[in-house]
Design an enzyme around this catalytic site. Structure first.
Site, PDB file in Angstrom:
ATOM      1  NE  ARG A  68      45.601  52.695  92.169  1.00  0.00           N
ATOM      2  CZ  ARG A  68      44.608  53.213  91.430  1.00  0.00           C
ATOM      3  NH1 ARG A  68      44.861  53.835  90.289  1.00  0.00           N
ATOM      4  NH2 ARG A  68      43.360  53.125  91.821  1.00  0.00           N
ATOM      5  CE1 TYR A 122      66.306  36.416  91.858  1.00  0.00           C
ATOM      6  CE2 TYR A 122      64.278  37.276  90.925  1.00  0.00           C
ATOM      7  CZ  TYR A 122      65.024  36.888  92.017  1.00  0.00           C
ATOM      8  OH  TYR A 122      64.472  36.987  93.264  1.00  0.00           O
ATOM      9  CG  ASP A 194      67.671  41.916  86.801  1.00  0.00           C
ATOM     10  OD1 ASP A 194      68.336  42.669  87.529  1.00  0.00           O
ATOM     11  OD2 ASP A 194      66.860  41.076  87.238  1.00  0.00           O
ATOM     12  CE  LYS A 219      67.579  40.771  95.813  1.00  0.00           C
ATOM     13  NZ  LYS A 219      67.553  40.181  94.491  1.00  0.00           N
TER      14      LYS A 219
HETATM   15  C1  LIG Z   1      66.435  39.624  93.830  1.00  0.00           C
HETATM   16  C2  LIG Z   1      66.463  39.844  92.367  1.00  0.00           C
HETATM   17  C3  LIG Z   1      65.330  40.252  91.681  1.00  0.00           C
HETATM   18  C4  LIG Z   1      63.982  40.381  92.338  1.00  0.00           C
HETATM   19  O1  LIG Z   1      63.932  41.348  93.337  1.00  0.00           O
HETATM   20  P1  LIG Z   1      62.879  41.191  94.551  1.00  0.00           P
HETATM   21  O2  LIG Z   1      62.861  42.573  95.118  1.00  0.00           O
HETATM   22  O3  LIG Z   1      63.442  40.162  95.462  1.00  0.00           O
HETATM   23  O4  LIG Z   1      61.566  40.805  93.954  1.00  0.00           O
HETATM   24  C5  LIG Z   1      65.434  40.491  90.327  1.00  0.00           C
HETATM   25  N1  LIG Z   1      66.600  40.320  89.688  1.00  0.00           N
HETATM   26  C6  LIG Z   1      67.715  39.923  90.311  1.00  0.00           C
HETATM   27  C7  LIG Z   1      68.971  39.762  89.538  1.00  0.00           C
HETATM   28  C8  LIG Z   1      67.685  39.657  91.669  1.00  0.00           C
HETATM   29  O5  LIG Z   1      68.789  39.217  92.283  1.00  0.00           O
END
Ligand SMILES: *Cc1c(COP(=O)(O)O)cnc(C)c1O
Length: 395
Positions: A68, A122, A194, A219
């Site tokens: 872990r 988000y 974020d 992403k």
């Molecule tokens: C997609 C996204 C997330 C979440 O990511 P996941 O890997 O899909 O859980 C968080 N913040 C933003 C701005 C996003 O576009």
């Protein structure tokens, strides 16, 4: 003894593409190969009981302990993400971007605390606050992404954390991060952002003083639409608390996913630069189209926060939105042939999605109707424009 925190370096800082290529490739992790191997491990074996007992005592990052806690495959990726921003101290990995958002907020907040959340956040982050944190005694209030230093008026005695996302999801407002950080710092409030759109490579938010920088690695960093992962990179005073919280919550990522994400990261600088450039070209073409009401892109002068964008971003991401004057958005998206229809973004392939920002607002209003969100991939810009042109004239 290896640790996960940033190694000391001397001399001038390398440029972002160099960092993306070199970071995290310690020889003790890679052996004689270029990349670290995929270490699949739950149990880590010790030479004897004394070594096992010593391991419990050290419990250091980057020390073999238990699956872990990761292996060189995950440590290498975490160190490489840390290196994307010269001010970041260390990085935790999470099984998705949403888990990274939750992991960061849960590390900071406790019952009775107040959280200031940007209104353009988000949507799943909003749900975390309204459906989960609210039931556990954390109150969230939403603020205008254009608040800037004016955020001071919204602070309460129990405000513990201030969460930003820049540019905002769906509507792309750019926040004045340095101004907000200055207000929060003066009051000892923890700041989070974020930073999925431009990634720390082109938007170094730790260097702007943000305490915890979150990325959906899913992403751009992984970049190939085949991995779910998230990361939180911390300034030094926040590291131990972030790490401890992630560990007690049991967050772990698989070595196979870490390997894929690291492979994506090696080409991040190039992909993001190209996708950002192609996106700008498509956005400028759209802005001149008679059926397009408005383009939502931070590089456009009419985008709220454009000045902060021009000041703080080294390069744009490849995600933006636009609205049609006369509706018909679903049919236009259906008529596209080079754009997939689906969630997520930041992969090498283009995607189109209808979005309704008015459904995810509470402190501000969105009167612009449906926004078509485009995630621009690595296809040729002329082909993408021709595809959109055909779809717009056909429908
Ligand atoms: C997609 C996204 C997330 C979440 O990511 P996941 O890997 O899909 O859980 C968080 N913040 C933003 C701005 C996003 O576009």
């Amino acid at each position: 003894m290896p640790t996960l925190v940033r190694p000391r370096r001397s001399g001038p800082l390398p440029k972002p593409p160099t960092t993306a290529v070199t970071a995290g490739r310690r020889s003790e992790w890679t052996g004689h190969a270029v990349n670290p191997p995929v270490w699949r491990a739950s149990t880590i074996l010790y030479d004897d009981v004394a070594a096992l007992k010593a391991g419990v005592k050290t419990n250091a990052d980057g020390e073999w302990f238990y699956g872990r806690r990761g292996t060189p495959t995950q440590w290498s990726l975490a160190e490489a993400i840390t290196a994307l921003d010269p001010a970041a101290h260390a990085t935790m990995l999470y099984p998705s971007g949403a888990a990274a958002v939750a992991g960061a907020l849960l590390a900071v907040l406790k019952p009775g605390d107040h959280l200031l959340m940007v209104d353009s956040t988000y949507d799943p982050t909003r749900r975390l606050c309204d459906a989960y944190l609210a039931q556990r005694g954390v109150e969230t209030s939403y603020y205008d992404p254009m608040a800037g230093a004016g955020i001071e008026a919204l602070l309460r005695p129990n405000t513990r954390a201030l969460f930003m996302e820049s540019p905002g999801s769906l509507t792309f407002e750019v926040q004045d991060v340095p101004a907000i950080v200055a207000v929060a710092r003066a009051r000892g409030i923890t700041t989070l952002i974020d930073n999925t759109w431009a990634t720390p490579l082109y938007y170094p938010t730790a260097s702007m003083g943000v305490d915890l920088t979150i990325c959906a690695v899913t992403k751009y960093i992984a970049g190939h639409s085949d991995v779910m992962m998230g990361s939180v990179s911390a300034l030094e005073p926040h590291w131990v608390n972030l790490r401890t919280t992630a560990q007690v919550l049991g967050n772990a990522v698989s070595p196979d996913d870490a390997y894929l994400a690291a492979r994506g990261l090696r080409t991040l600088a190039l992909r993001l630069k190209q996708q950002g450039q192609t996106a700008l070209a498509v956005a400028h073409w759209l802005a001149k189209h008679p059926r397009v009401a408005r383009v939502l892109h931070p590089a456009f002068a009419d985008c709220p926060g454009h000045d902060a964008y021009a000041r703080d971003f080294l390069a744009p991401g490849g995600l933006f939105g636009f609205m049609l004057k006369d509706g018909g958005t679903d049919a236009v998206i259906d008529a596209l042939t080079l754009f997939g229809i689906g969630y997520s973004w930041g992969g090498y392939e283009s995607l189109a999605l209808p979005t309704e920002p008015s459904r995810c607002r509470s402190a501000t209003r969105w009167d612009g109707g449906t926004v078509i969100r485009l995630s621009i991939g690595l296809e040729d810009e002329c082909d993408l424009i021709a595809d959109i042109d055909r779809a717009l004239s056909q429908v």
